[in-house]
Design a protein around this motif. Sequence first.
Motif, PDB file in Angstrom:
ATOM      1  N   ALA A  17       0.831  -1.205   0.000  1.00 41.19           N
ATOM      2  CA  ALA A  17       0.000   0.000   0.000  1.00 41.19           C
ATOM      3  C   ALA A  17       0.866   1.256   0.000  1.00 41.19           C
ATOM      4  CB  ALA A  17      -0.930  -0.004   1.208  1.00 41.19           C
ATOM      5  N   TYR A  18       1.922   1.218   0.779  1.00 44.74           N
ATOM      6  CA  TYR A  18       2.822   2.374   0.800  1.00 44.74           C
ATOM      7  C   TYR A  18       3.495   2.572  -0.551  1.00 44.74           C
ATOM      8  CZ  TYR A  18       6.829   5.331   1.652  1.00 44.74           C
ATOM      9  OH  TYR A  18       7.761   6.326   1.546  1.00 44.74           O
ATOM     10  N   ARG A  19       3.943   1.478  -1.187  1.00 46.21           N
ATOM     11  CA  ARG A  19       4.602   1.603  -2.487  1.00 46.21           C
ATOM     12  C   ARG A  19       3.654   2.216  -3.525  1.00 46.21           C
ATOM     13  NH1 ARG A  19       6.779  -3.491  -1.148  1.00 46.21           N
ATOM     14  NH2 ARG A  19       5.184  -4.556  -2.403  1.00 46.21           N
ATOM     15  N   ILE A  20       2.383   1.808  -3.500  1.00 48.61           N
ATOM     16  CA  ILE A  20       1.401   2.383  -4.422  1.00 48.61           C
ATOM     17  C   ILE A  20       1.249   3.874  -4.157  1.00 48.61           C
ATOM     18  CG2 ILE A  20      -1.050   2.423  -5.029  1.00 48.61           C
ATOM     19  CD1 ILE A  20      -1.041  -0.641  -4.404  1.00 48.61           C
ATOM     20  N   ALA A  21       1.071   4.232  -2.881  1.00 43.96           N
ATOM     21  CA  ALA A  21       0.889   5.644  -2.527  1.00 43.96           C
ATOM     22  C   ALA A  21       2.103   6.479  -2.907  1.00 43.96           C
ATOM     23  CB  ALA A  21       0.602   5.776  -1.029  1.00 43.96           C
ATOM     24  N   ALA A  22       3.290   5.960  -2.610  1.00 44.09           N
ATOM     25  CA  ALA A  22       4.517   6.713  -2.895  1.00 44.09           C
ATOM     26  C   ALA A  22       4.720   6.885  -4.402  1.00 44.09           C
ATOM     27  CB  ALA A  22       5.716   6.004  -2.268  1.00 44.09           C
ATOM     28  N   THR A  23       4.359   5.852  -5.182  1.00 43.20           N
ATOM     29  CA  THR A  23       4.492   5.956  -6.638  1.00 43.20           C
ATOM     30  C   THR A  23       3.552   7.009  -7.198  1.00 43.20           C
ATOM     31  OG1 THR A  23       5.148   3.632  -6.818  1.00 43.20           O
ATOM     32  CG2 THR A  23       4.300   4.687  -8.809  1.00 43.20           C
ATOM     33  N   VAL A  24       2.298   6.973  -6.752  1.00 40.88           N
ATOM     34  CA  VAL A  24       1.322   7.953  -7.224  1.00 40.88           C
ATOM     35  C   VAL A  24       1.739   9.363  -6.842  1.00 40.88           C
ATOM     36  CG1 VAL A  24      -1.062   8.750  -6.987  1.00 40.88           C
ATOM     37  CG2 VAL A  24      -0.583   6.307  -7.210  1.00 40.88           C
ATOM     38  N   GLU A  25       2.170   9.521  -5.608  1.00 39.30           N
ATOM     39  CA  GLU A  25       2.545  10.854  -5.137  1.00 39.30           C
ATOM     40  C   GLU A  25       3.755  11.396  -5.889  1.00 39.30           C
ATOM     41  OE1 GLU A  25       3.878  12.546  -0.857  1.00 39.30           O
ATOM     42  OE2 GLU A  25       1.810  11.893  -1.095  1.00 39.30           O
ATOM     43  N   ALA A  26       4.745  10.539  -6.115  1.00 40.23           N
ATOM     44  CA  ALA A  26       5.937  10.986  -6.838  1.00 40.23           C
ATOM     45  C   ALA A  26       5.610  11.357  -8.280  1.00 40.23           C
ATOM     46  CB  ALA A  26       7.005   9.902  -6.804  1.00 40.23           C
ATOM     47  N   THR A  27       4.613  10.679  -8.859  1.00 41.35           N
ATOM     48  CA  THR A  27       4.206  10.981 -10.232  1.00 41.35           C
ATOM     49  C   THR A  27       3.446  12.297 -10.302  1.00 41.35           C
ATOM     50  OG1 THR A  27       4.077   8.629 -10.748  1.00 41.35           O
ATOM     51  CG2 THR A  27       2.891  10.130 -12.201  1.00 41.35           C
ATOM     52  N   GLU A  28       2.529  12.494  -9.377  1.00 43.12           N
ATOM     53  CA  GLU A  28       1.669  13.668  -9.426  1.00 43.12           C
ATOM     54  C   GLU A  28       2.305  14.908  -8.829  1.00 43.12           C
ATOM     55  OE1 GLU A  28      -2.025  12.612  -7.616  1.00 43.12           O
ATOM     56  OE2 GLU A  28      -2.679  11.425  -9.338  1.00 43.12           O
ATOM     57  N   SER A  29       3.233  14.731  -7.901  1.00 41.87           N
ATOM     58  CA  SER A  29       3.806  15.869  -7.180  1.00 41.87           C
ATOM     59  C   SER A  29       5.310  15.722  -7.038  1.00 41.87           C
ATOM     60  CB  SER A  29       3.160  15.983  -5.793  1.00 41.87           C
ATOM     61  OG  SER A  29       1.761  15.995  -5.901  1.00 41.87           O
ATOM     62  N   PRO A  30       6.040  15.775  -8.141  1.00 41.82           N
ATOM     63  CA  PRO A  30       7.487  15.531  -8.071  1.00 41.82           C
ATOM     64  C   PRO A  30       8.251  16.601  -7.310  1.00 41.82           C
ATOM     65  CG  PRO A  30       6.858  16.270 -10.265  1.00 41.82           C
ATOM     66  CD  PRO A  30       5.583  16.018  -9.530  1.00 41.82           C
ATOM     67  N   ASP A  31       7.625  17.751  -7.046  1.00 43.45           N
ATOM     68  CA  ASP A  31       8.319  18.814  -6.336  1.00 43.45           C
ATOM     69  C   ASP A  31       8.236  18.663  -4.826  1.00 43.45           C
ATOM     70  OD1 ASP A  31       5.511  19.422  -6.631  1.00 43.45           O
ATOM     71  OD2 ASP A  31       5.945  21.404  -5.821  1.00 43.45           O
ATOM     72  N   LEU A  32       7.455  17.699  -4.337  1.00 43.96           N
ATOM     73  CA  LEU A  32       7.312  17.500  -2.898  1.00 43.96           C
ATOM     74  C   LEU A  32       8.212  16.371  -2.407  1.00 43.96           C
ATOM     75  CD1 LEU A  32       3.455  17.917  -2.492  1.00 43.96           C
ATOM     76  CD2 LEU A  32       5.235  19.477  -1.679  1.00 43.96           C
TER      77      LEU A  32
END
Length: 387
Positions: A17-32
């Motif tokens: 679940a964390y890997r999915i969340a981290a992948t989505v977040e890194a894709t959508e918000s690379p500046d964070l």
Amino acid sequence: MDIATIDRTDQPTLDAAYRIAATVEATESPDLPPLCRRRFEAALWHPMPGIDTRWSVARLDGVPVGWVRINLHLLDNTENASIELAVDPAYRRRGVGRALAAHARRLLREAGCKRVVGSAVTPLPDGPGGAIPGGTTPVGPGASASGGPGGTTPDEPGASASGGLGGQPSAGAAGATPVGEFPGAAFAAALGARPALVDVRRRLDVTALDRDRLAALRARAQSTAAGYRTVRWHGHPPPEHLADLAYLEGRLLADAPLGDLEWEPERMDAERLQGMERALDARGVRRYSVAAVHGASGRLVAWSVLSLAANTTRHAWQQITIVDPAHRGHRLGLLCKAENLEHTLAYEPELGAVDTYNAAANSHMIAINEQLGFRPVAGSTEWQLTI
């Protein structure tokens, strides 16, 4: 497809679940910064007071491919819920998101909820609330930290736990660009949700901060705040100020622009505020506060908070800034924010950026933030769905 409740002791599923969340977040918000693992899992072990979290995972052929997390509100807004939903990008367009949404809807109906609120990435709004001066390109296409009603981030003072639809949290402005160009927004619209509140994420580049100018801003604000003194702290607030802080926290959603969101002010007291502080400790969140005290009454009447996640020394979130309506007009908001930047930097010398959310209609707070040097980088919309 199998959808089941996440067992908090099932570490392999939590890892997925964390890997999915981290992948989505890194894709959508690379500046964070990368998603904080400690904060991600904390809701299972250390929920915020008055929040009942239900977290489910979807599997295809035994492989976790997405998850949905709903937050039921037990102390106020009891007919409302907030939601986060994330699908592994490698498994999108296979019906995973719709299956998770249908599962969440059943849970919400069983709990007696009438509406649910979530977020989805969309573009910056046009106009003074969101336009970037000079046509500057946004730092990133979206924001990963979800905003509660009024544009605050979750799990912090001043934040209700709103979540993300179709990806990791946060969102943008309906209508600026066709929602089909933004999968989360298109997904929310397809579910029948309606855009209820437009927010904007702004960023302060601390590496370019003019410290002399910051000191001058603080001094000018101080000159209009005769009869008030500032107090500061790191971590838990002083016990003598808990009642006043609870009053300010409870006022936040009464004062902030909420657009078309059906969300009532929270009933806050010292005990609930202390429970929030303990939950933040469990998440490893470092907090820095400056507040203003009215000399004649001894009441604490203004408050501003900056926070850093456990996994970063370079990025902070500007959290609550609020002034008691009876004490507005003395530049206490600017005073507390400017002094708190100095206060935080004394503890966090590596800090390079501060992000914050504001409702696009919150012109007063936007003006204060832009005086300090914050500039728009991403849009955000809260979507509301009637169950």
